[in-house]
Motif scaffolding. Sequence first.
Motif, PDB file in Angstrom:
ATOM      1  N   LEU A 171     -20.628 -11.622  51.773  1.00  0.00           N
ATOM      2  CA  LEU A 171     -19.384 -10.914  52.072  1.00  0.00           C
ATOM      3  C   LEU A 171     -19.137 -10.753  53.560  1.00  0.00           C
ATOM      4  N   GLU A 172     -20.131 -10.304  54.292  1.00  0.00           N
ATOM      5  CA  GLU A 172     -19.927 -10.072  55.728  1.00  0.00           C
ATOM      6  C   GLU A 172     -19.694 -11.372  56.490  1.00  0.00           C
ATOM      7  N   ASP A 173     -20.280 -12.461  56.013  1.00  0.00           N
ATOM      8  CA  ASP A 173     -20.046 -13.757  56.656  1.00  0.00           C
ATOM      9  C   ASP A 173     -18.573 -14.149  56.554  1.00  0.00           C
ATOM     10  N   ALA A 174     -17.933 -13.755  55.466  1.00  0.00           N
ATOM     11  CA  ALA A 174     -16.537 -14.137  55.242  1.00  0.00           C
ATOM     12  C   ALA A 174     -15.550 -13.214  55.948  1.00  0.00           C
ATOM     13  N   ARG A 175     -15.987 -12.045  56.368  1.00  0.00           N
ATOM     14  CA  ARG A 175     -15.062 -11.010  56.828  1.00  0.00           C
ATOM     15  C   ARG A 175     -14.178 -11.467  57.986  1.00  0.00           C
ATOM     16  N   LYS A 176     -14.771 -12.094  59.003  1.00  0.00           N
ATOM     17  CA  LYS A 176     -14.000 -12.446  60.201  1.00  0.00           C
ATOM     18  C   LYS A 176     -12.829 -13.361  59.866  1.00  0.00           C
ATOM     19  N   SER A 177     -13.066 -14.384  59.055  1.00  0.00           N
ATOM     20  CA  SER A 177     -11.991 -15.321  58.722  1.00  0.00           C
ATOM     21  C   SER A 177     -10.930 -14.665  57.847  1.00  0.00           C
ATOM     22  N   ILE A 178     -11.331 -13.755  56.961  1.00  0.00           N
ATOM     23  CA  ILE A 178     -10.358 -13.049  56.123  1.00  0.00           C
ATOM     24  C   ILE A 178      -9.486 -12.144  56.995  1.00  0.00           C
ATOM     25  N   GLU A 179     -10.073 -11.520  57.993  1.00  0.00           N
ATOM     26  CA  GLU A 179      -9.296 -10.693  58.915  1.00  0.00           C
ATOM     27  C   GLU A 179      -8.304 -11.543  59.708  1.00  0.00           C
ATOM     28  N   ILE A 180      -8.738 -12.729  60.138  1.00  0.00           N
ATOM     29  CA  ILE A 180      -7.855 -13.611  60.912  1.00  0.00           C
ATOM     30  C   ILE A 180      -6.647 -14.034  60.089  1.00  0.00           C
ATOM     31  N   VAL A 181      -6.881 -14.518  58.872  1.00  0.00           N
ATOM     32  CA  VAL A 181      -5.750 -15.008  58.074  1.00  0.00           C
ATOM     33  C   VAL A 181      -4.854 -13.869  57.610  1.00  0.00           C
ATOM     34  N   HIS A 182      -5.428 -12.694  57.395  1.00  0.00           N
ATOM     35  CA  HIS A 182      -4.611 -11.532  57.046  1.00  0.00           C
ATOM     36  C   HIS A 182      -3.683 -11.166  58.199  1.00  0.00           C
ATOM     37  N   GLU A 183      -4.210 -11.197  59.412  1.00  0.00           N
ATOM     38  CA  GLU A 183      -3.389 -10.927  60.594  1.00  0.00           C
ATOM     39  C   GLU A 183      -2.286 -11.972  60.744  1.00  0.00           C
ATOM     40  N   ILE A 184      -2.630 -13.240  60.518  1.00  0.00           N
ATOM     41  CA  ILE A 184      -1.635 -14.313  60.631  1.00  0.00           C
ATOM     42  C   ILE A 184      -0.517 -14.103  59.615  1.00  0.00           C
ATOM     43  N   ARG A 185      -0.889 -13.758  58.398  1.00  0.00           N
ATOM     44  CA  ARG A 185       0.088 -13.596  57.319  1.00  0.00           C
ATOM     45  C   ARG A 185       1.058 -12.446  57.603  1.00  0.00           C
ATOM     46  N   ASN A 186       0.581 -11.430  58.284  1.00  0.00           N
ATOM     47  CA  ASN A 186       1.397 -10.234  58.513  1.00  0.00           C
ATOM     48  C   ASN A 186       1.894 -10.106  59.951  1.00  0.00           C
ATOM     49  N   ALA A 187       1.688 -11.133  60.759  1.00  0.00           N
ATOM     50  CA  ALA A 187       2.024 -11.050  62.177  1.00  0.00           C
ATOM     51  C   ALA A 187       3.519 -11.161  62.438  1.00  0.00           C
ATOM     52  N   GLU A 188       3.949 -10.540  63.512  1.00  0.00           N
ATOM     53  CA  GLU A 188       5.289 -10.758  64.033  1.00  0.00           C
ATOM     54  C   GLU A 188       5.251 -12.046  64.844  1.00  0.00           C
TER      55      GLU A 188
END
Length: 323
Positions: free
Chosen positions: A283-300
Amino acid sequence: MKKKFALIGAAGYIAPRHLKAIKDTENVLLAALDKNDSVGVIDSYFPEASFFVEFERFDRHIEKLKREQNLQLDYVSICTPNYLHDAHIRMALRSGANAICEKPLVLNPWNIDALQAIEKETGKKIFTILQLRHHQAILELKKKVEEAPKDKVFEVDLTYLTSRGKWYYASWKGEQSKSGGIASNIGVHFFDMLGWVFGDLKENLVYEHTHDRASGYLVFEKAKVKWFLSINYDLIPEEIKEKGQRTYRSITVDGEEVEFSGGFTELHTESYKHILADTGFGLEDARKSIEIVHEIRNAEMKIPVEDQVHALFYKAKSKHPFA
């Protein structure tokens, strides 16, 4: 002793790689599930596996194996649509098995927190497939970065073009709420690789995120990255089209191409070997990439700065095929 597997999502695109990995590591598939029944591929690997098109019957079968035949699953491999991953992971752990889940592990960072609680409650583990971390060219790149001067910041261009037809937009993949959009669906393993190689993320600028493409600029501890992802065939380089191919991937580091076009077919098997040795990615190995794509999806969306934008950003935009 052979480990006992079940697989959810047997009719999907990625399922054969998991079937092959289970076979290659000399284990056995007891049961498989998919609401679609075009699963003849199972015959090439585990023709004796039970198959179900309804979750309830699959779940009941797993329970009966445990209670009537004393057969406890060791792992459940999950190849289902992205938005269903966390639910199927929960089912796996509550049935007494460990989970092996395709990327993206989940769609949102807080889903990881919830799954950590389930791990703690059940004592079982959740593994994810981050196959680029096993690619020899990426391992060599990581070594190069680690051996570079501490203040060295690399200039990186990432391009991934993987053509999809109109079917894509009619499937769950074309719905952002289910797939997470282009960045999550086709790019998450590249973002994972970038974070793994180049360190912590400092800045995440998004210039576009549409039905068929996404691009932006990432600043990591040791790299500045211009990135572009697309499923639009028109953007594929002509020399690739002439070869009859529909996918193009490129990473340049300080202008030098990282050759990693080959060597992909065995990476799931390599991932399974590590998981079975209890050295797989969790789980922790995946966290950084999940945070990145979540930010991209919700970014202005930002207006791109000339020296921070990928060249393909300026290519002609395309209408949604159903518009």
